[in-house]
Design an enzyme around this catalytic site. Sequence first.
Site, PDB file in Angstrom:
ATOM      1  N   VAL A  65      35.825  -8.448  62.414  1.00  0.00           N
ATOM      2  CA  VAL A  65      34.451  -8.714  61.991  1.00  0.00           C
ATOM      3  C   VAL A  65      33.855  -7.402  61.502  1.00  0.00           C
ATOM      4  CG1 VAL A  65      34.063 -10.688  63.505  1.00  0.00           C
ATOM      5  CG2 VAL A  65      33.562  -8.372  64.337  1.00  0.00           C
ATOM      6  N   SER A  66      32.751  -7.489  60.776  1.00  0.00           N
ATOM      7  CA  SER A  66      32.179  -6.303  60.150  1.00  0.00           C
ATOM      8  C   SER A  66      31.242  -5.513  61.054  1.00  0.00           C
ATOM      9  CB  SER A  66      31.423  -6.692  58.872  1.00  0.00           C
ATOM     10  OG  SER A  66      32.318  -7.210  57.913  1.00  0.00           O
ATOM     11  N   SER A  67      30.532  -6.198  61.957  1.00  0.00           N
ATOM     12  CA  SER A  67      29.513  -5.499  62.741  1.00  0.00           C
ATOM     13  C   SER A  67      29.504  -5.970  64.190  1.00  0.00           C
ATOM     14  CB  SER A  67      28.130  -5.721  62.115  1.00  0.00           C
ATOM     15  OG  SER A  67      27.830  -7.103  62.085  1.00  0.00           O
ATOM     16  N   ASP A 165      29.385 -11.726  55.500  1.00  0.00           N
ATOM     17  CA  ASP A 165      30.265 -10.566  55.578  1.00  0.00           C
ATOM     18  C   ASP A 165      30.249  -9.784  54.269  1.00  0.00           C
ATOM     19  OD1 ASP A 165      31.875  -9.112  57.250  1.00  0.00           O
ATOM     20  OD2 ASP A 165      33.722 -10.066  56.583  1.00  0.00           O
TER      21      ASP A 165
END
Length: 203
Positions: A65-67, A165
């Site tokens: 995941v990005s964050s 995303d």
Amino acid sequence: MKVNIGTAAKHFGVSQETLRRWEKSGKILVERTLKGHRRFDLSRSSMTSHKNSDSKKLTLGYARVSSHDQKEDLVRQAQVLESFCGTNGWVYEIIQDLGSGLNFQKRGLKKLIQNICSGNIDRLVLTHKDRLLRFGSELIFSLCEQFGIEVVIMNKSEETRFEDDLVQDVLEIITVFSARLYGTRSRKNQKLLQALKQAAENV
């Protein structure tokens, strides 16, 4: 005994796509019927079953995941990968990564590449292609092909959550370039970032 590609894939414990790759590289001999269908002679094949010969090799599942606020999705991805690998009877390990799909320096990605180059894994499993990288996934897939590693993508269709995303990735790109242009602490840079974040929330 001569069998079709589906039966041969089950015998060797690989996908049909992998068998086609073996055929192209000359690793396995294939006969063709008058109608052009592939036929594999298991009694004469020098290839051994992956279910037996590669039993010590790992299947790697990769989740990203990005964050930090997407950690619940990271857990969900890992659970889906674990269930899929377990159902197929594979010996597996799940790599969880946190960071942008544009970042090639992520710890999990580096670990994945090291495992691919070590020759100790049999396949790579992803829930979606974009979980690996936003751009450049084909480079990793080519590396897998060189080492005879099968790539399994569970869902090849895009899902709406990837829009979020993608916004995150675009924000990261603009943040880097605006910082270079105006400086990280400049008022102009801060105003630009605030406007971008507001636009992202609206999206």
